[in-house]
Motif scaffolding. Structure first.
Motif, PDB file in Angstrom:
ATOM      1  N   GLU A 219       0.821  -1.209   0.000  1.00 51.31           N
ATOM      2  CA  GLU A 219       0.000   0.000   0.000  1.00 51.31           C
ATOM      3  C   GLU A 219       0.853   1.255   0.000  1.00 51.31           C
ATOM      4  OE1 GLU A 219      -2.653  -0.122   3.242  1.00 51.31           O
ATOM      5  OE2 GLU A 219      -3.816  -1.835   2.495  1.00 51.31           O
ATOM      6  N   ALA A 220       2.029   1.169   0.600  1.00 51.32           N
ATOM      7  CA  ALA A 220       2.927   2.329   0.603  1.00 51.32           C
ATOM      8  C   ALA A 220       3.361   2.672  -0.817  1.00 51.32           C
ATOM      9  CB  ALA A 220       4.150   2.055   1.479  1.00 51.32           C
ATOM     10  N   ALA A 221       3.500   1.654  -1.674  1.00 49.69           N
ATOM     11  CA  ALA A 221       3.884   1.923  -3.059  1.00 49.69           C
ATOM     12  C   ALA A 221       2.804   2.723  -3.774  1.00 49.69           C
ATOM     13  CB  ALA A 221       4.150   0.601  -3.791  1.00 49.69           C
ATOM     14  N   GLU A 222       1.527   2.371  -3.512  1.00 52.43           N
ATOM     15  CA  GLU A 222       0.429   3.131  -4.122  1.00 52.43           C
ATOM     16  C   GLU A 222       0.424   4.571  -3.624  1.00 52.43           C
ATOM     17  OE1 GLU A 222      -2.969   4.104  -6.325  1.00 52.43           O
ATOM     18  OE2 GLU A 222      -1.460   2.509  -6.494  1.00 52.43           O
ATOM     19  N   LEU A 223       0.668   4.736  -2.313  1.00 55.98           N
ATOM     20  CA  LEU A 223       0.754   6.079  -1.749  1.00 55.98           C
ATOM     21  C   LEU A 223       1.913   6.852  -2.382  1.00 55.98           C
ATOM     22  CD1 LEU A 223      -0.244   8.141   0.336  1.00 55.98           C
ATOM     23  CD2 LEU A 223       1.314   7.087   1.993  1.00 55.98           C
ATOM     24  N   GLY A 224       3.041   6.146  -2.589  1.00 56.43           N
ATOM     25  CA  GLY A 224       4.178   6.792  -3.234  1.00 56.43           C
ATOM     26  C   GLY A 224       3.866   7.189  -4.656  1.00 56.43           C
ATOM     27  N   ARG A 225       3.108   6.315  -5.380  1.00 51.40           N
ATOM     28  CA  ARG A 225       2.736   6.646  -6.759  1.00 51.40           C
ATOM     29  C   ARG A 225       1.867   7.901  -6.816  1.00 51.40           C
ATOM     30  NH1 ARG A 225      -1.346   6.412  -9.943  1.00 51.40           N
ATOM     31  NH2 ARG A 225      -2.684   5.471  -8.336  1.00 51.40           N
ATOM     32  N   MET A 226       0.895   7.999  -5.890  1.00 52.44           N
ATOM     33  CA  MET A 226       0.021   9.174  -5.845  1.00 52.44           C
ATOM     34  C   MET A 226       0.819  10.431  -5.487  1.00 52.44           C
ATOM     35  SD  MET A 226      -3.246   7.417  -3.890  1.00 52.44           S
ATOM     36  CE  MET A 226      -4.095   8.993  -3.764  1.00 52.44           C
ATOM     37  N   ALA A 227       1.766  10.264  -4.548  1.00 57.47           N
ATOM     38  CA  ALA A 227       2.600  11.413  -4.191  1.00 57.47           C
ATOM     39  C   ALA A 227       3.417  11.863  -5.386  1.00 57.47           C
ATOM     40  CB  ALA A 227       3.508  11.055  -3.017  1.00 57.47           C
ATOM     41  N   GLY A 228       3.904  10.894  -6.197  1.00 59.12           N
ATOM     42  CA  GLY A 228       4.664  11.252  -7.389  1.00 59.12           C
ATOM     43  C   GLY A 228       3.816  12.006  -8.397  1.00 59.12           C
ATOM     44  N   GLU A 229       2.572  11.576  -8.569  1.00 57.79           N
ATOM     45  CA  GLU A 229       1.686  12.286  -9.493  1.00 57.79           C
ATOM     46  C   GLU A 229       1.437  13.722  -9.024  1.00 57.79           C
ATOM     47  OE1 GLU A 229      -1.801   9.943  -9.709  1.00 57.79           O
ATOM     48  OE2 GLU A 229      -0.895   8.354 -10.964  1.00 57.79           O
TER      49      GLU A 229
END
Length: 408
Positions: A219-229
């Motif tokens: 789930e942290a990876a998804e959060l990281g992806r959203m933060a990157g966007e």
């Protein structure tokens, strides 16, 4: 601490209105003086005395009306021109025919030009043309024939008033252009300041969340992806879309007005060494003079923030194991701060590419800060040999920038 609003008022009209007020008083006294010197030659001196009494009271009572464009109303202009025209028409009744035929002055004399000039300052050359034409017509009626001296005087008033009216119109347009230019300049500087602040805070946090999220996975990876966007979107907004609302320009009666919201100068000079000391660590060396390196507070904070941005670039691009050195030099006229690292260096063209992608760490957080202070930031990088950032700032940077803004 709250910001303060600085108001810069620019007007070429105000001196003209003051000059007009002085002209009206002086020409009124001149007209009365002419009457006093030729009092015995008047056919009906009591008519002249009555008119000059009205002229004296009118001129002094209406001085506030010729103080600015807003106070000089259309009704006042009409009444003022009526006083001038009435004086011209009363001249044959008060003076004898021989003096009038010989080119004698009218009762208001050159005071009439002040009334026409008021039209020029209020409404430009078109209003001046209307008023001067009315004066010309009444002068010809008073003289009875188009004598040479009358025609010369009429043409002089006509040309002068139209020329002044045209100059006033050009000056007003120039003031509006200048106010707009200052507004754009202030908006650009505000956008750059906000871009630096966002880069040094929000964007750095989003980038860290993106990296840590990718490393943790799940789930942290998804959060990281959203933060990157969000980081990408915010970078694009910072690089081209922020329009601050803290700068306003307007065209007021007293001239063009530019209001600017400034950061307060809440403290005096500080020692730059104290602001740079927290950056020293096991992998960041700090070399500084033994004596205080004094700079205005605002300039010292900006230099320290630029150093922080340079060190952040070292951590991000040279790796966690890279070493960096900060060298502070106190020159007679400027302070030089050099940040050097032993990283891999920056490939040729990488900085221009990063700026095009909205990554403004060097362009705004470093060069932009020093440019605003009147200094410079030079970046020297050789692939495989590390990077060196040299920051130069004049010792009176903060004070000089404030004085320059006040002079505008």
């Amino acid at each position: 601490m709250p910001r303060r609003e600085r108001v810069m008022r620019m007007s070429v009209e105000l001196p003209l209105w003051r000059a007009l007020a002085g002209y009206r008083v002086l020409t009124m006294l001149y007209a009365i003086g002419l009457c006093a010197t030729a009092y015995s030659d008047f056919a009906r001196p009591w008519v002249a005395l009555a008119y000059y009494a009205v002229l004296l009271v009118w001129t002094l009572a209406t001085l506030p009306r010729v103080a600015s464009e807003a106070a000089c109303t259309k009704r006042f202009l009409a009444a003022d021109l009526t006083v001038a025209l009435a004086g011209i028409l009363l001249t044959p009744l008060a003076d004898n025919h021989e003096r009038i035929a010989g080119g004698g002055p009218t009762l208001p004399s050159i005071w009439t030009a002040g009334s026409v000039l008021a039209f020029a300052l209020k409404g430009g050359w078109r209003w001046a043309a209307v008023a001067s034409t009315a004066v010309a017509a009444v002068n010809l009626v008073e003289r009875g024939r188009p004598a040479r001296d009358t025609v010369h005087a009429v043409i002089l008033v006509w040309v002068a008033s139209i020329a002044i009216g045209y100059v006033v119109e050009v000056a007003r347009a120039s003031e509006r252009t200048l106010a707009r230019a200052l507004e754009i300049e202030a908006a650009t500087r505000e956008r750059e300041r906000l871009a630096r602040d966002i880069h040094d805070s929000v964007l750095q946090v989003l980038a860290m969340v993106k990296r840590r999220g990718a490393a943790l996975g799940g789930e942290a990876a998804e959060l990281g992806r959203m933060a990157g966007e969000q980081e990408v979107a915010l970078r694009m907004l910072v690089s081209g879309g922020l329009v601050p609302v803290s700068r306003v320009s307007e065209d007021a009666a007293a001239g063009a007005v530019v209001r600017a919201v400034e950061e307060p100068d809440d403290d005096g000079p500080v020692d730059l060494r104290a602001l740079l000391a927290p950056y020293a660590s096991g992998r960041v060396g700090l070399a500084e003079p033994g004596a205080p390196v004094v700079l205005p507070a605002a300039a010292a904070r900006e230099v320290a923030a630029a150093v922080a941005a340079a060190l952040d670039n070292v951590r991000r691009h040279a790796g966690a194991e890279a070493r960096a050195w900060i060298l502070v030099e106190d020159e007679p006229d400027e302070v030089v701060v050099t940040v050097r690292d032993d990283g891999p260096g920056i490939p040729v063209g990488r900085l221009a590419q990063a700026e095009g992608e909205g990554r403004l760490g060097v362009a705004q957080s470093i060069r932009g800060r020093l440019r605003d202070l009147g200094g410079s930031a030079e970046l020297i990088s050789v692939p495989g040999q590390g990077t060196e950032v040299e920051l130069k700032v004049p010792k009176g940077a903060g004070r000089a920038r404030g004085k320059k803004a006040e002079q505008r």
